[in-house]
Design a protein around this motif. Structure first.
Motif, PDB file in Angstrom:
ATOM      1  N   ASN A   2     -17.044 -49.371  -4.756  1.00  0.00           N
ATOM      2  CA  ASN A   2     -16.565 -49.856  -3.463  1.00  0.00           C
ATOM      3  C   ASN A   2     -15.062 -50.109  -3.498  1.00  0.00           C
ATOM      4  O   ASN A   2     -14.431 -50.127  -4.550  1.00  0.00           O
ATOM      5  N   LEU A   3     -14.522 -50.304  -2.320  1.00  0.00           N
ATOM      6  CA  LEU A   3     -13.079 -50.456  -2.167  1.00  0.00           C
ATOM      7  C   LEU A   3     -12.545 -51.689  -2.891  1.00  0.00           C
ATOM      8  O   LEU A   3     -11.469 -51.655  -3.494  1.00  0.00           O
ATOM      9  N   GLN A   4     -13.298 -52.768  -2.887  1.00  0.00           N
ATOM     10  CA  GLN A   4     -12.853 -53.995  -3.551  1.00  0.00           C
ATOM     11  C   GLN A   4     -12.716 -53.780  -5.061  1.00  0.00           C
ATOM     12  O   GLN A   4     -11.732 -54.198  -5.667  1.00  0.00           O
ATOM     13  N   ASN A   5     -13.681 -53.117  -5.669  1.00  0.00           N
ATOM     14  CA  ASN A   5     -13.595 -52.822  -7.104  1.00  0.00           C
ATOM     15  C   ASN A   5     -12.428 -51.884  -7.406  1.00  0.00           C
ATOM     16  O   ASN A   5     -11.745 -52.035  -8.419  1.00  0.00           O
ATOM     17  N   LEU A   6     -12.217 -50.923  -6.521  1.00  0.00           N
ATOM     18  CA  LEU A   6     -11.109 -49.991  -6.695  1.00  0.00           C
ATOM     19  C   LEU A   6      -9.761 -50.719  -6.641  1.00  0.00           C
ATOM     20  O   LEU A   6      -8.867 -50.454  -7.446  1.00  0.00           O
TER      21      LEU A   6
END
Length: 99
Positions: A2-6
Motif C-alpha cells: 500500500n501507499l503508506q508502506n511505500l
C-alpha cells in the motif's frame, strides 16, 4: 504494497542516504602523487597540501609541482566519488525504481 508502506520505505531510504552523505562528508581522503599529498574532506574541501621535503625544486620546476598538486587533488576527488557511489549508489538505484 500500500501507499503508506511505500512512503515509509522511501523515507527510510532517504534517511539512509542522508546518513551516508554525512559520514562521507566528515571523512578524510588522501590523494597522492610523487611530490605532493593532498588531504580532502568528503565534502571536497581541501584540508591540507603537503609537498615532499626531499624534493629539491627550483623555479623552473614550478609547473611540474603544479601538475603534481593537480594529480593529487584529482586522486582524492576520485576516491570521494568512488566511496559515494559505493555507499549511496544502491540506495539511489532503489529510489529511481520507485519513480
Amino acid at each position: 504494497m500500500n501507499l503508506q508502506n511505500l512512503m515509509k520505505q522511501a523515507q527510510s531510504m532517504q534517511n539512509n542516504l542522508m546518513k551516508a552523505k554525512k559520514e562521507i562528508d566528515s571523512k578524510e581522503f588522501i590523494g597522492k602523487s610523487e611530490l605532493v599529498e593532498v588531504t580532502v574532506y568528503g565534502n571536497k574541501k581541501i584540508k591540507s597540501i603537503k609537498i615532499n621535503e626531499d624534493a629539491s625544486l627550483e623555479k623552473d620546476d614550478l609547473e611540474i609541482l603544479e601538475d603534481m598538486i593537480t594529480l593529487a587533488v584529482n586522486d582524492a576527488m576520485s576516491k570521494i566519488d568512488k566511496e559515494t557511489k559505493e555507499k549511496m549508489g544502491s540506495q539511489a538505484g532503489m529510489l529511481s525504481g520507485l519513480m
